[in-house]
Motif scaffolding. Structure first.
Motif, PDB file in Angstrom:
ATOM      1  N   PRO A 121      39.554  -3.033  40.904  1.00  0.00           N
ATOM      2  CA  PRO A 121      39.201  -4.208  40.103  1.00  0.00           C
ATOM      3  C   PRO A 121      40.414  -5.078  39.788  1.00  0.00           C
ATOM      4  CG  PRO A 121      38.143  -2.238  39.242  1.00  0.00           C
ATOM      5  CD  PRO A 121      39.126  -1.779  40.274  1.00  0.00           C
ATOM      6  N   ALA A 122      40.219  -6.395  39.843  1.00  0.00           N
ATOM      7  CA  ALA A 122      41.329  -7.338  39.628  1.00  0.00           C
ATOM      8  C   ALA A 122      41.898  -7.250  38.215  1.00  0.00           C
ATOM      9  CB  ALA A 122      40.850  -8.760  39.906  1.00  0.00           C
ATOM     10  N   ARG A 123      41.087  -6.740  37.273  1.00  0.00           N
ATOM     11  CA  ARG A 123      41.571  -6.656  35.892  1.00  0.00           C
ATOM     12  C   ARG A 123      42.639  -5.570  35.733  1.00  0.00           C
ATOM     13  NH1 ARG A 123      36.552  -4.163  35.764  1.00  0.00           N
ATOM     14  NH2 ARG A 123      36.495  -2.032  34.910  1.00  0.00           N
ATOM     15  N   TYR A 124      42.777  -4.699  36.716  1.00  0.00           N
ATOM     16  CA  TYR A 124      43.801  -3.665  36.664  1.00  0.00           C
ATOM     17  C   TYR A 124      45.110  -4.257  37.184  1.00  0.00           C
ATOM     18  CZ  TYR A 124      39.928  -0.314  36.129  1.00  0.00           C
ATOM     19  OH  TYR A 124      38.824   0.384  35.697  1.00  0.00           O
ATOM     20  N   ALA A 125      45.782  -5.000  36.360  1.00  0.00           N
ATOM     21  CA  ALA A 125      47.010  -5.682  36.790  1.00  0.00           C
ATOM     22  C   ALA A 125      48.071  -5.603  35.702  1.00  0.00           C
ATOM     23  CB  ALA A 125      46.723  -7.143  37.134  1.00  0.00           C
ATOM     24  N   ALA A 126      49.294  -5.433  36.131  1.00  0.00           N
ATOM     25  CA  ALA A 126      50.429  -5.527  35.220  1.00  0.00           C
ATOM     26  C   ALA A 126      50.900  -6.987  35.194  1.00  0.00           C
ATOM     27  CB  ALA A 126      51.560  -4.619  35.697  1.00  0.00           C
ATOM     28  N   ARG A 127      51.499  -7.401  34.094  1.00  0.00           N
ATOM     29  CA  ARG A 127      52.017  -8.770  34.026  1.00  0.00           C
ATOM     30  C   ARG A 127      53.244  -8.893  34.917  1.00  0.00           C
ATOM     31  NH1 ARG A 127      53.571 -11.478  28.800  1.00  0.00           N
ATOM     32  NH2 ARG A 127      54.204  -9.399  28.105  1.00  0.00           N
ATOM     33  N   ALA A 128      53.209  -9.898  35.782  1.00  0.00           N
ATOM     34  CA  ALA A 128      54.334 -10.155  36.680  1.00  0.00           C
ATOM     35  C   ALA A 128      55.089 -11.392  36.222  1.00  0.00           C
ATOM     36  CB  ALA A 128      53.830 -10.343  38.113  1.00  0.00           C
ATOM     37  N   PHE A 129      56.399 -11.403  36.427  1.00  0.00           N
ATOM     38  CA  PHE A 129      57.254 -12.517  36.046  1.00  0.00           C
ATOM     39  C   PHE A 129      58.031 -12.989  37.269  1.00  0.00           C
ATOM     40  CE2 PHE A 129      56.583  -9.841  32.397  1.00  0.00           C
ATOM     41  CZ  PHE A 129      56.381 -10.725  31.341  1.00  0.00           C
ATOM     42  N   PRO A 130      58.141 -14.304  37.483  1.00  0.00           N
ATOM     43  CA  PRO A 130      58.962 -14.788  38.591  1.00  0.00           C
ATOM     44  C   PRO A 130      60.395 -14.278  38.455  1.00  0.00           C
ATOM     45  CG  PRO A 130      57.618 -16.566  37.699  1.00  0.00           C
ATOM     46  CD  PRO A 130      57.477 -15.410  36.754  1.00  0.00           C
ATOM     47  N   ALA A 131      60.975 -13.853  39.559  1.00  0.00           N
ATOM     48  CA  ALA A 131      62.341 -13.337  39.562  1.00  0.00           C
ATOM     49  C   ALA A 131      63.122 -14.008  40.687  1.00  0.00           C
ATOM     50  CB  ALA A 131      62.354 -11.818  39.734  1.00  0.00           C
ATOM     51  N   ALA A 132      64.419 -14.190  40.467  1.00  0.00           N
ATOM     52  CA  ALA A 132      65.282 -14.829  41.466  1.00  0.00           C
ATOM     53  C   ALA A 132      66.699 -14.307  41.297  1.00  0.00           C
ATOM     54  CB  ALA A 132      65.244 -16.353  41.315  1.00  0.00           C
ATOM     55  N   GLU A 133      67.511 -14.532  42.311  1.00  0.00           N
ATOM     56  CA  GLU A 133      68.867 -13.981  42.339  1.00  0.00           C
ATOM     57  C   GLU A 133      69.860 -15.066  42.711  1.00  0.00           C
ATOM     58  OE1 GLU A 133      70.733  -9.773  44.031  1.00  0.00           O
ATOM     59  OE2 GLU A 133      68.829 -10.546  44.780  1.00  0.00           O
ATOM     60  N   ALA A 134      71.013 -15.061  42.055  1.00  0.00           N
ATOM     61  CA  ALA A 134      72.071 -16.025  42.394  1.00  0.00           C
ATOM     62  C   ALA A 134      73.408 -15.504  41.917  1.00  0.00           C
ATOM     63  CB  ALA A 134      71.791 -17.390  41.754  1.00  0.00           C
ATOM     64  N   ASN A 135      74.402 -15.539  42.795  1.00  0.00           N
ATOM     65  CA  ASN A 135      75.794 -15.246  42.457  1.00  0.00           C
ATOM     66  C   ASN A 135      75.979 -13.928  41.715  1.00  0.00           C
ATOM     67  OD1 ASN A 135      76.525 -17.667  43.663  1.00  0.00           O
ATOM     68  ND2 ASN A 135      76.424 -18.802  41.750  1.00  0.00           N
ATOM     69  N   GLY A 136      75.232 -12.914  42.125  1.00  0.00           N
ATOM     70  CA  GLY A 136      75.403 -11.593  41.531  1.00  0.00           C
ATOM     71  C   GLY A 136      74.601 -11.349  40.281  1.00  0.00           C
ATOM     72  N   PHE A 137      73.697 -12.271  39.925  1.00  0.00           N
ATOM     73  CA  PHE A 137      72.850 -12.108  38.747  1.00  0.00           C
ATOM     74  C   PHE A 137      71.374 -12.135  39.136  1.00  0.00           C
ATOM     75  CE2 PHE A 137      76.643 -14.189  36.840  1.00  0.00           C
ATOM     76  CZ  PHE A 137      76.973 -13.223  35.901  1.00  0.00           C
ATOM     77  N   ILE A 138      70.584 -11.302  38.486  1.00  0.00           N
ATOM     78  CA  ILE A 138      69.131 -11.325  38.646  1.00  0.00           C
ATOM     79  C   ILE A 138      68.529 -12.046  37.447  1.00  0.00           C
ATOM     80  CG2 ILE A 138      67.040  -9.903  38.678  1.00  0.00           C
ATOM     81  CD1 ILE A 138      68.591  -7.876  40.320  1.00  0.00           C
ATOM     82  N   HIS A 139      67.681 -13.028  37.740  1.00  0.00           N
ATOM     83  CA  HIS A 139      67.058 -13.855  36.709  1.00  0.00           C
ATOM     84  C   HIS A 139      65.564 -13.573  36.647  1.00  0.00           C
ATOM     85  CE1 HIS A 139      70.617 -15.996  38.159  1.00  0.00           C
ATOM     86  NE2 HIS A 139      70.643 -16.693  37.032  1.00  0.00           N
ATOM     87  N   VAL A 140      64.998 -13.713  35.447  1.00  0.00           N
ATOM     88  CA  VAL A 140      63.555 -13.615  35.251  1.00  0.00           C
ATOM     89  C   VAL A 140      63.103 -14.837  34.470  1.00  0.00           C
ATOM     90  CG1 VAL A 140      61.715 -12.335  34.075  1.00  0.00           C
ATOM     91  CG2 VAL A 140      63.449 -11.098  35.370  1.00  0.00           C
ATOM     92  N   TRP A 141      62.000 -15.439  34.929  1.00  0.00           N
ATOM     93  CA  TRP A 141      61.428 -16.608  34.240  1.00  0.00           C
ATOM     94  C   TRP A 141      60.491 -16.124  33.149  1.00  0.00           C
ATOM     95  CZ3 TRP A 141      62.176 -21.778  34.135  1.00  0.00           C
ATOM     96  CH2 TRP A 141      61.180 -22.572  33.545  1.00  0.00           C
ATOM     97  N   ARG A 142      60.757 -16.601  31.923  1.00  0.00           N
ATOM     98  CA  ARG A 142      59.930 -16.223  30.785  1.00  0.00           C
ATOM     99  C   ARG A 142      59.316 -17.476  30.171  1.00  0.00           C
ATOM    100  NH1 ARG A 142      58.245 -12.265  28.492  1.00  0.00           N
ATOM    101  NH2 ARG A 142      59.140 -12.748  26.471  1.00  0.00           N
ATOM    102  N   GLY A 143      58.019 -17.419  29.871  1.00  0.00           N
ATOM    103  CA  GLY A 143      57.361 -18.542  29.225  1.00  0.00           C
ATOM    104  C   GLY A 143      56.500 -19.330  30.181  1.00  0.00           C
ATOM    105  N   ALA A 144      55.996 -20.457  29.671  1.00  0.00           N
ATOM    106  CA  ALA A 144      55.064 -21.282  30.431  1.00  0.00           C
ATOM    107  C   ALA A 144      55.799 -22.223  31.377  1.00  0.00           C
ATOM    108  CB  ALA A 144      54.194 -22.073  29.457  1.00  0.00           C
ATOM    109  N   GLY A 145      55.000 -22.885  32.222  1.00  0.00           N
ATOM    110  CA  GLY A 145      55.539 -23.900  33.108  1.00  0.00           C
ATOM    111  C   GLY A 145      56.004 -23.357  34.442  1.00  0.00           C
ATOM    112  N   THR A 146      56.250 -24.289  35.355  1.00  0.00           N
ATOM    113  CA  THR A 146      56.753 -23.943  36.680  1.00  0.00           C
ATOM    114  C   THR A 146      58.234 -23.609  36.599  1.00  0.00           C
ATOM    115  OG1 THR A 146      55.165 -25.442  37.698  1.00  0.00           O
ATOM    116  CG2 THR A 146      57.039 -24.752  39.043  1.00  0.00           C
ATOM    117  N   PRO A 147      58.676 -22.497  37.194  1.00  0.00           N
ATOM    118  CA  PRO A 147      60.094 -22.145  37.127  1.00  0.00           C
ATOM    119  C   PRO A 147      60.999 -23.268  37.613  1.00  0.00           C
ATOM    120  CG  PRO A 147      58.830 -20.301  37.983  1.00  0.00           C
ATOM    121  CD  PRO A 147      57.878 -21.462  37.888  1.00  0.00           C
ATOM    122  N   ALA A 148      62.061 -23.509  36.853  1.00  0.00           N
ATOM    123  CA  ALA A 148      63.017 -24.553  37.206  1.00  0.00           C
ATOM    124  C   ALA A 148      63.765 -24.175  38.477  1.00  0.00           C
ATOM    125  CB  ALA A 148      64.003 -24.759  36.055  1.00  0.00           C
ATOM    126  N   ALA A 149      64.265 -25.202  39.171  1.00  0.00           N
ATOM    127  CA  ALA A 149      64.953 -24.968  40.437  1.00  0.00           C
ATOM    128  C   ALA A 149      66.349 -24.397  40.240  1.00  0.00           C
ATOM    129  CB  ALA A 149      65.029 -26.276  41.230  1.00  0.00           C
TER     130      ALA A 149
END
Length: 318
Positions: free
Chosen positions: A91-119
């Protein structure tokens, strides 16, 4: 609106295990797939609410260590439950919350909150130009207080070997986009007697502190503003009034060794800076609330940068 937060060093997330981190008070499980792409899920299984991070990384995503449910890193959808028949749909309701993630210059970033992730990622502004020192810790101070102390008294939070950071400001705090920048004087230890305001400051310490978010930059500069050491510190709210810290920094390869202490520190392999995870509460409490007041005021000012420019005639006092 949402924003990117740095939550981990790139090298801290590897293999078939997830990394448990806390950002804005929320627990996350960060992991990589077989191709090295990074993902972030809420560190709670939607089935029994146990942590996901101790579970193994499988081909389909992160597997819960309790009942073996597996969750896709990009969507959070559960794609495998061991006791289901192969022809049964999850069932589709069996889901964990996912967060956009990205990597740059040795750091891992996570997008928190509303809106489209910034570039643009906060870590994109960091460029190592020398041998790096890295680390992570949980500091025993609240997040907003950490940012304030970084302006009012950075010597409570970090140090440079052989350097005394004074309480003398070299000008007023200045706004640079969504950051407040402040320069203060510093001297080699044992040099320059007398009060800070009559000393010749052979060094500067420049702190660049965000109004919103957690990307901090600290630089040790010569009096000619030649960069000697650059540190990028990522801070975010942890739980119970503490602050998550992740940092990378380096001594500039072109920087001349300006003191015997500096040369000795290099010779014995001592790091060019130290970040304190354990904050001296008495020393922090004794700091005067000065430039941090400007940060608090600027943070609550909802006007655009253009609107904040006061016309010349309004700045004049008759």
């Amino acid at each position: 609106m949402g924003r990117w937060w740095v939550v981990a060093l790139s090298e801290a997330v590897h293999g078939d295990k997830a990394l448990a981190v806390t950002c804005e008070g929320e627990q996350l499980a960060v992991f990589r797939d077989g191709k090295g792409a990074v993902f972030a899920l809420e560190d709670r299984c939607p089935h029994r609410r146990v942590p996901l991070s101790p579970g193994p990384v499988k081909a389909g995503g992160l597997q819960c260590p309790y009942h073996g449910w597996t969750f896709d890193g990009a969507t959070g959808l559960c794609n495998d439950i061991p006791n289901l028949r192969r022809d049964e749909r999850v069932p589709a309701r069996y889901a964990a919350r996912a967060f956009p993630a990205a990597e740059a210059n040795g750091f891992i970033h996570v997008w928190r909150g509303a809106g489209t992730p910034a570039a643009v990622l906060p870590g994109a502004s960091y460029r190592a130009a020398g041998r790096e020192q890295t680390g992570s810790a949980v500091a025993n101070i609240a997040f907003e207080q950490y940012l304030d102390v970084m302006l009012d008294g950075p010597e409570c939070l970090l140090s440079f070997p052989g350097v005394h950071i004074t309480d003398f400001f070299l000008g007023d705090p200045r706004r640079d986009g969504e950051h407040l920048v402040l320069d203060r004087g510093a001297v080699w230890k044992g040099k320059g007697n007398g009060p800070a305001f009559v000393r010749d400051h052979s060094l500067w310490v420049r702190t660049r502190v965000p109004l919103r978010g957690g990307d901090i930059r600290v630089e040790l500069l010569s009096a000619d503003e030649e960069p000697l050491v650059t540190i990028f510190i990522a801070a975010s709210e942890n739980r119970r009034g503490t602050t998550s810290l992740v940092w990378r920094g380096f001594r500039h390869a072109t920087a001349a060794p300006l003191s015997w202490r500096w040369r000795m520190a290099r010779a014995i392999g001592r790091a060019p800076f130290a970040i304190f995870p354990h904050i001296d509460g008495a020393a922090a409490a004794a700091l005067e609330v000065a430039p941090s007041r400007d940060r608090r005021l600027a943070k609550t000012d909802a006007r655009t940068p253009a609107e904040r420019v006061v016309p010349v005639q309004e700045r004049c006092v008759v």
